[in-house]
Every structure is written in structure tokens, then in C-alpha cells.
Design a protein around this motif. Structure first.
Motif, PDB file in Angstrom:
ATOM      1  N   TRP A 161       0.835  -1.206   0.000  1.00 35.00           N
ATOM      2  CA  TRP A 161       0.000   0.000   0.000  1.00 35.00           C
ATOM      3  C   TRP A 161       0.866   1.250   0.000  1.00 35.00           C
ATOM      4  O   TRP A 161       0.631   2.182  -0.787  1.00 35.00           O
ATOM      5  N   LEU A 162       1.873   1.288   0.866  1.00 41.45           N
ATOM      6  CA  LEU A 162       2.750   2.451   0.933  1.00 41.45           C
ATOM      7  C   LEU A 162       3.539   2.626  -0.366  1.00 41.45           C
ATOM      8  O   LEU A 162       3.722   3.750  -0.841  1.00 41.45           O
ATOM      9  N   THR A 163       4.006   1.515  -0.931  1.00 37.98           N
ATOM     10  CA  THR A 163       4.776   1.590  -2.170  1.00 37.98           C
ATOM     11  C   THR A 163       3.932   2.155  -3.302  1.00 37.98           C
ATOM     12  O   THR A 163       4.359   3.065  -4.028  1.00 37.98           O
ATOM     13  N   ARG A 164       2.724   1.617  -3.463  1.00 40.49           N
ATOM     14  CA  ARG A 164       1.855   2.070  -4.547  1.00 40.49           C
ATOM     15  C   ARG A 164       1.387   3.506  -4.322  1.00 40.49           C
ATOM     16  O   ARG A 164       1.201   4.258  -5.289  1.00 40.49           O
ATOM     17  N   ARG A 165       1.221   3.893  -3.080  1.00 33.68           N
ATOM     18  CA  ARG A 165       0.686   5.224  -2.762  1.00 33.68           C
ATOM     19  C   ARG A 165       1.752   6.315  -2.839  1.00 33.68           C
ATOM     20  O   ARG A 165       1.494   7.415  -3.356  1.00 33.68           O
ATOM     21  N   PHE A 166       2.950   6.038  -2.357  1.00 29.70           N
ATOM     22  CA  PHE A 166       3.953   7.088  -2.223  1.00 29.70           C
ATOM     23  C   PHE A 166       5.226   6.873  -3.046  1.00 29.70           C
ATOM     24  O   PHE A 166       5.922   7.848  -3.341  1.00 29.70           O
ATOM     25  N   ALA A 167       5.561   5.634  -3.400  1.00 26.62           N
ATOM     26  CA  ALA A 167       6.825   5.397  -4.108  1.00 26.62           C
ATOM     27  C   ALA A 167       6.700   4.222  -5.070  1.00 26.62           C
ATOM     28  O   ALA A 167       7.366   3.194  -4.890  1.00 26.62           O
ATOM     29  N   PRO A 168       5.870   4.340  -6.098  1.00 22.25           N
ATOM     30  CA  PRO A 168       5.701   3.210  -7.021  1.00 22.25           C
ATOM     31  C   PRO A 168       6.996   2.811  -7.725  1.00 22.25           C
ATOM     32  O   PRO A 168       7.164   1.657  -8.105  1.00 22.25           O
ATOM     33  N   GLY A 169       7.916   3.751  -7.857  1.00 24.42           N
ATOM     34  CA  GLY A 169       9.189   3.431  -8.494  1.00 24.42           C
ATOM     35  C   GLY A 169      10.097   2.560  -7.644  1.00 24.42           C
ATOM     36  O   GLY A 169      11.123   2.073  -8.133  1.00 24.42           O
ATOM     37  N   ALA A 170       9.730   2.343  -6.377  1.00 16.31           N
ATOM     38  CA  ALA A 170      10.551   1.525  -5.484  1.00 16.31           C
ATOM     39  C   ALA A 170      10.162   0.056  -5.521  1.00 16.31           C
ATOM     40  O   ALA A 170      10.850  -0.778  -4.924  1.00 16.31           O
ATOM     41  N   ALA A 171       9.087  -0.291  -6.204  1.00 16.50           N
ATOM     42  CA  ALA A 171       8.625  -1.679  -6.217  1.00 16.50           C
ATOM     43  C   ALA A 171       9.607  -2.559  -6.980  1.00 16.50           C
ATOM     44  O   ALA A 171      10.288  -2.110  -7.905  1.00 16.50           O
TER      45      ALA A 171
END
Length: 433
Positions: A53-63
Motif C-alpha cells: 500500500w505504501l509503495t503504490r501510494r507514495f513510491a511506485p518506483g521503489a517496487a
């Protein structure tokens, strides 16, 4: 030169700090698991859902791994402004914290791929401080940063240099400048200065090699080539979202709940394996090389599935260390099956072969393993295993990281890509980008 080398040292120290953070995160999870074996059934799914949730919401490039992001940023067609979607200091910080949280959750992931994106983000920021007219390009900084991440994470400077040439640039004939090579080595030396000049998996003792190695070595190489190719194919198909199966539709419709389901699967596999499949697999691999590890024949299958589920969940996660663990365990199983007397030899061959099969970067794989186990006596055997396994993998799957980099490029808004130069009236109009 001062700016580049200064940021190279900073990139290396950043990876060292990231390594410390991930090691402590995994140690805390181990304490939780030892205190209550059932706790991961609740803890791991909840953490996995929160991370996604945090990745998709705030940092999608970190996935994901981080290597595809750096490869995407190195694509010539990507405009300067769009590179921040793939590498930046903000993404580097998010990557470090979220990957460490993944290990705190007990997920099956490695820190080496994330280290590439983290170090590239630090090095990329050096462009702000370079004087006008500097010959060091943005492309060169990204290349050096990504390679520095591998060099510092594994303490393998030669592996970092070869990773830059073979995997990131995809042009073996291209040579980085001496300054950028110095930056890669300097980043690796930061890890040496903190942790000492110790190899990642210690030193293995190799008996005199003979023709007795040929049959079991061939079994390890071909087996790892097929298994690694299958793993790469599963990851590409799973993350591309092109199929219409029920799991893909569920992942697209409810990614956070899907991640929780993947986390639950990882927890179940961890319980079944008596906690062996949790984390990166580093401790299990080192124990096998030292001759006192668990020799369960189910480890390869369970670790394979746990790593795939972790990657499919969409959390920031690398696959280098789990790949080494799977390949090493497969080599250990074949040593037992064939009664080969020197199991560490087959374990090392399995590590190089499986990593080469997954990444299809054989030169990088065999150099990394050679430096990690101080296995210079095995250099030709490691090279042969990596080359053959990579060739077998190519018959099963497309190259993993270029395929994932292509998926990353889809995140660029269409209006951010400049139109191609007209090459001939109607012909140019007939083939728009």
C-alpha cells in the motif's frame, strides 16, 4: 573528479548502512519467529499488505528489484525529467526502508538488487554538483552507481565492474572511463572499511578437481539452467499482467489484499520449512558451504515458491541472494544424490549457474560467486557452469531484467516522450511512436 569520487564513497557508505539495517531487521524477525512460531501467519501478511500500500501510494518506483528501474533510466529514449520516476534520493530512501521492512516481515528477498537502485540514486544526484562542461555524463553516473551497489553489497568490486558492462549497459564492447571504474571500486572499499576484507560466504576448500566432477557438475548446471529459466519466466508472466487467470485479475483489482495473500503463503512455507525459507537465504547458504546446513530436499522447491510469491506481491525486493540460496541448495542435493565427496564445489557451481540462469548475465554471475567464496581454484568450472546454465535458460525464458525494464517504461506518461524526428513524410506518419 572530487565530486564523482566523493559521491561514490557516499554511495558505498549508504549501501553499508542499508546492509546494517536489513541485517538487524531480519534478526528481529528471527526473534519473533523463535518466540512464537505461529506469529508470522499474522505478522507477515499484515506487513506485506502495508508495504505494498505504501509503495503504490507514495513510491511506485521503489517496487520490485531496482535493477529494472536503473536499466529503464539508462534507456536513451527516456527524457531527463522522467528519470526521477526510476532513480532519485527520495526513491533510494523509500527503497531502503521498505526493503528492510520486507525482511522484518520475513519475506524471501535479497538486498542486492535494491542496493543497485539506492546507489544509483545517490550517484545520480552528483550531476547537480558537476561543473558545466564536465565529461561525466548522466548515463555514466547511473552506470557507475548501479555497479557500485553490487560492489558494495557483495564486497565484489570485479563483479560490480562486470555487472555495469554486461547487465546495465548491455554493450560488452563499451568501456567506462577510468574515473567511473575508480568510483565503482571506491564504493566497494567502503564496505571493506566497515566489515573488513572478508568474503561474503567465507572460503571454501576445493579438493583436486578431476573427471569425477563432470557428471554431477553437468547435472547441477542443466538443472539450475532449467529451474532458473522457469523462475525468470514465472516472474515475467506474473508481473506483466498479460494473462487472464483469476490470480492476475485479483492482483489488478485488489493489489493490497493480493499482497496479503502472498504474505500468508510465504508464512506457511516458512513454517513448513522450519523457518529456513524466511529472509534472504544467506545463513542457510553459508551453513551448507560450511558443511552443517539443513539438507532437506524440499528446501529448493519451498524457497523457489517463497521467492516467487514475494516478488509477485509487488514489494521492493531483490532476487540475487535467494537465487544464490536456491542454486546452492540444488547443488547440495545433487552432491547427496550422486555421493560426490566435495559438496561445497557443487554448491558453488549451483550458485553461479542458477544466478546466471535467472539473470542471463553469466560473466557477472561467475565473477560474483568466485569473489564471494574465494573460489579462484574453481574459476574455469564456475565460468563453464554459468555459461551453459545461461544458454539453457534462454530456451525457457526471455532475459528477466530487460523484460521488467520494459514494464517500467510503461510508467512514463505518453506526453513526456518527445516525438521522433520525421524521417520521410508519410512513412514517418505511418509509424508513430
Amino acid at each position: 573528479r572530487g565530486v564523482v569520487l566523493g559521491f561514490a564513497a557516499l554511495a558505498g557508505l549508504t549501501v553499508v548502512a542499508f546492509t546494517w539495517l536489513t541485517e538487524h531487521a531480519l534478526r528481529l524477525f528471527s526473534l519473533l519467529d523463535a518466540h512464537a512460531w505461529w506469529a508470522p501467519l499474522l505478522w507477515t501478511p499484515a506487513c506485506t499488505a502495508a508495504i505494498v500500500w505504501l509503495t503504490r501510494r507514495f513510491a511506485p518506483g521503489a517496487a520490485g528489484s531496482g535493477i529494472p528501474q536503473v536499466m529503464a533510466a539508462l534507456t536513451p529514449e527516456v527524457p531527463h525529467a522522467a528519470r526521477a520516476l526510476f532513480v532519485s534520493l527520495r526513491l533510494a530512501l523509500a527503497k531502503a526502508l521498505l526493503t528492510a521492512w520486507g525482511l522484518l516481515a520475513g519475506l524471501s528477498l535479497g538486498r542486492e538488487g535494491p542496493s543497485v537502485q539506492i546507489a544509483a540514486g545517490v550517484m545520480h544526484n552528483a550531476r547537480r554538483w558537476l561543473p558545466k562542461g564536465s565529461r561525466v555524463s548522466e548515463h555514466g553516473l547511473l552506470l557507475a552507481g548501479g555497479a557500485a551497489g553490487i560492489a558494495a553489497a557483495f564486497n565484489t568490486p570485479l563483479g560490480g565492474v562486470m555487472f555495469a558492462i554486461e547487465e546495465l549497459s548491455r554493450r560488452p564492447e563499451q568501456r567506462s572511463s577510468g574515473l567511473l571504474l575508480a568510483a565503482i571500486v571506491l564504493s566497494g572499499l567502503m564496505a571493506v572499511s566497515v566489515y573488513g576484507n572478508a568474503t561474503y560466504f567465507g572460503v571454501i576448500h576445493i579438493d583436486n578437481l578431476s573427471m569425477d566432477l563432470l557428471f554431477p557438475g553437468l547435472l547441477v548446471t542443466v538443472g539450475c539452467g532449467l529451474a532458473g529459466g522457469l523462475f525468470a519466466r514465472l516472474v515475467v508472466v506474473s508481473l506483466s499482467g498479460g494473462s487472464a487467470d483469476v490470480f492476475t485479475r485479483f492482483r489488478q483489482r485488489a493489489p493490497v489484499w493480493f499482497a496479503a495473500g502472498c504474505g500468508l503463503g510465504v508464512a506457511v512455507l516458512g513454517i513448513v520449512s522450519h523457518s529456513d525459507t524466511y529472509g534472504s537465504g544467506y545463513d542457510h547458504s553459508r551453513a551448507m558451504l560450511e558443511g552443517h546446513g539443513d539438507t532437506s530436499s524440499l528446501y529448493v522447491l519451498l524457497k523457489f515458491i517463497a521467492t516467487w510469491l514475494t516478488t509477485w506481491a509487488g514489494v521492493p525486493a531483490g532476487i540475487f541472494a535467494p537465487s544464490l540460496a536456491i542454486g546452492g541448495a540444488l547443488g547440495n542435493d545433487i552432491a547427496l544424490l550422486t555421493s560426490y565427496v566435495n559438496a561445497p564445489t557443487l554448491i558453488a557451481l549451483g550458485m553461479a549457474a542458477f544466478l546466471a540462469a535467472v539473470t542471463q548475465a553469466p560473466l557477472t554471475s561467475f565473477i560474483i560467486v568466485m569473489e564471494m567464496v574465494d573460489g579462484h581454484a574453481l574459476v574455469l568450472s564456475l565460468m563453464a557452469s554459468a555459461m551453459v546454465a545461461s544458454g539453457v535458460s534462454r530456451m525457457v525464458s526471455a532475459a528477466l531484467y530487460p523484460a521488467l525494464a520494459a514494464l517500467q517504461l510503461r510508467r512514463i506518461p505518453p506526453d513526456a516522450i518527445p516525438p521522433p524526428a520525421a524521417s520521410g513524410g508519410a512513412d514517418a506518419a505511418a509509424h508513430p511512436t
